[in-house]
Design a protein around this motif. Structure first.
Motif, PDB file in Angstrom:
ATOM      1  N   ARG A 137       0.840  -1.208   0.000  1.00 43.88           N
ATOM      2  CA  ARG A 137       0.000   0.000   0.000  1.00 43.88           C
ATOM      3  C   ARG A 137       0.867   1.247   0.000  1.00 43.88           C
ATOM      4  O   ARG A 137       0.554   2.238  -0.669  1.00 43.88           O
ATOM      5  CB  ARG A 137      -0.917  -0.024   1.234  1.00 43.88           C
ATOM      6  N   GLU A 140       1.935   1.829  -3.501  1.00 45.11           N
ATOM      7  CA  GLU A 140       0.851   2.411  -4.298  1.00 45.11           C
ATOM      8  C   GLU A 140       0.676   3.894  -3.976  1.00 45.11           C
ATOM      9  O   GLU A 140       0.441   4.711  -4.875  1.00 45.11           O
ATOM     10  CB  GLU A 140      -0.453   1.652  -4.032  1.00 45.11           C
ATOM     11  N   ASP A 145      -1.497   6.546  -6.231  1.00 44.96           N
ATOM     12  CA  ASP A 145      -2.766   5.824  -6.175  1.00 44.96           C
ATOM     13  C   ASP A 145      -3.195   5.741  -4.706  1.00 44.96           C
ATOM     14  O   ASP A 145      -2.909   4.767  -4.020  1.00 44.96           O
ATOM     15  CB  ASP A 145      -2.600   4.432  -6.779  1.00 44.96           C
ATOM     16  N   ARG A 241       1.171  -5.835 -12.302  1.00 46.85           N
ATOM     17  CA  ARG A 241      -0.274  -5.975 -12.160  1.00 46.85           C
ATOM     18  C   ARG A 241      -0.828  -6.994 -13.143  1.00 46.85           C
ATOM     19  O   ARG A 241      -1.720  -7.781 -12.797  1.00 46.85           O
ATOM     20  CB  ARG A 241      -0.942  -4.610 -12.346  1.00 46.85           C
ATOM     21  N   ARG A 270      -7.593  -2.823 -11.750  1.00 44.34           N
ATOM     22  CA  ARG A 270      -6.314  -2.282 -11.297  1.00 44.34           C
ATOM     23  C   ARG A 270      -5.322  -2.195 -12.452  1.00 44.34           C
ATOM     24  O   ARG A 270      -4.573  -1.232 -12.568  1.00 44.34           O
ATOM     25  CB  ARG A 270      -5.724  -3.170 -10.199  1.00 44.34           C
TER      26      ARG A 270
END
Length: 286
Positions: A137, A140, A145, A241, A270
């Protein structure tokens, strides 16, 4: 008068015995003290009897270690950009490209999982899911994001929650690159420079125009090299991804994902999100 024969003398390199490494230590070895290998190799606690679960668990742990390294590189790059130190930022991004390549290779041991193989230990995961990874996270968030809702799963771990909340409210790596463009004379509006950085980055035509100008100029200029380093990062994130999507589709088809996610459908969404969007769209105008 006779002379007694003497054997020819040996060259020093022939006579010398090979050196023996130091083997006797009072406590743990210096290697263990630095690497903590004993800790790392005893963190694997499988929850099923399936022998394939070990590679799944270790591969996931290796991914977490790469997330940690890459986050460190991107934070180093963001800090350097704040100080107008473009060479240091570019060097960190280039290192992260090699690390992303290694991270992406982590999918290879899992890419050929059949549904039967994955199902043999899937129940052991319970509600566990990769989207609950705090370090991923943070990666990201550095990419721009951002979503405050993604802090919710970490409320039970105060230290982790505090680190994520701090990262949520800090400019992303791309925010720092766009601010650098403004300081280098490009016309970036205040609405972009002073945006709420806790929100997801949205592309702006003025940023696209700035990157177009950068790429229309000297390709060896340091900002152009920075742009290419960021683009290499974005490309490998996209590949990560997509590799995740393919591995998941192969292992479980369109079934609901672990942790209550929509599985493949969520990963497809995503994968469509472009990292550093204006770096890609600007190329149409060069």
């Amino acid at each position: 008068m006779s002379h007694q024969a003497h054997p020819p003398s040996q060259a020093p390199e022939e006579a010398a015995e090979p050196e023996t490494p130091h083997l006797d230590f009072a406590g743990t070895t210096p290697y263990e003290d630095y690497v903590r290998a004993d800790v790392l190799t005893h963190l694997q606690h499988t929850l099923s009897d399936d022998p394939g679960e070990m590679v799944f668990l270790v591969t996931t742990q290796v991914m977490e270690l790469w997330f940690t390294v890459i986050t460190h590189e991107w934070e180093t790059a963001a800090k350097a950009l704040r100080s107008d130190d473009v060479p240091t930022a570019t060097a960190a991004l280039k290192r992260s490209v090699r690390e992303l390549e290694a991270l992406n290779a982590s999918w290879r041991p899992l890419a050929q999982l059949t549904p039967a193989q994955f199902n043999s230990y899937r129940s052991a995961l319970g509600e566990g899911s990769g989207f609950q990874s705090a370090m991923y996270r943070r990666m990201e968030f550095l990419l721009g994001d951002k979503s405050a809702s993604m802090l919710v799963p970490h409320r039970g771990t105060p230290r982790v929650h505090a680190e994520l909340e701090k990262a949520l409210h800090e400019p992303s790596l791309y925010d720092e690159a766009v601010r650098l463009l403004a300081r280098r004379g490009h016309d970036i509006p205040a609405s972009v420079l002073h945006r709420d950085v806790s929100k997801r980055y949205e592309p702006a035509p003025e940023v696209e125009a700035a990157w177009t100008a950068v790429y229309s100029g000297d390709p060896d200029a340091e900002v152009a090299r920075l742009g290419e380093a960021l683009t290499n990062v974005a490309e490998l994130v996209w590949r990560w991804r997509n590799d995740h999507l393919v591995a998941t589709r192969r292992a479980m088809g369109a079934k609901a994902g672990t942790g209550g996610s929509a599985g493949v459908a969520w990963l497809e969404k995503r994968a469509r999100n472009t990292v550093f969007p204006e770096l890609w769209t600007a190329r149409s105008y060069v």
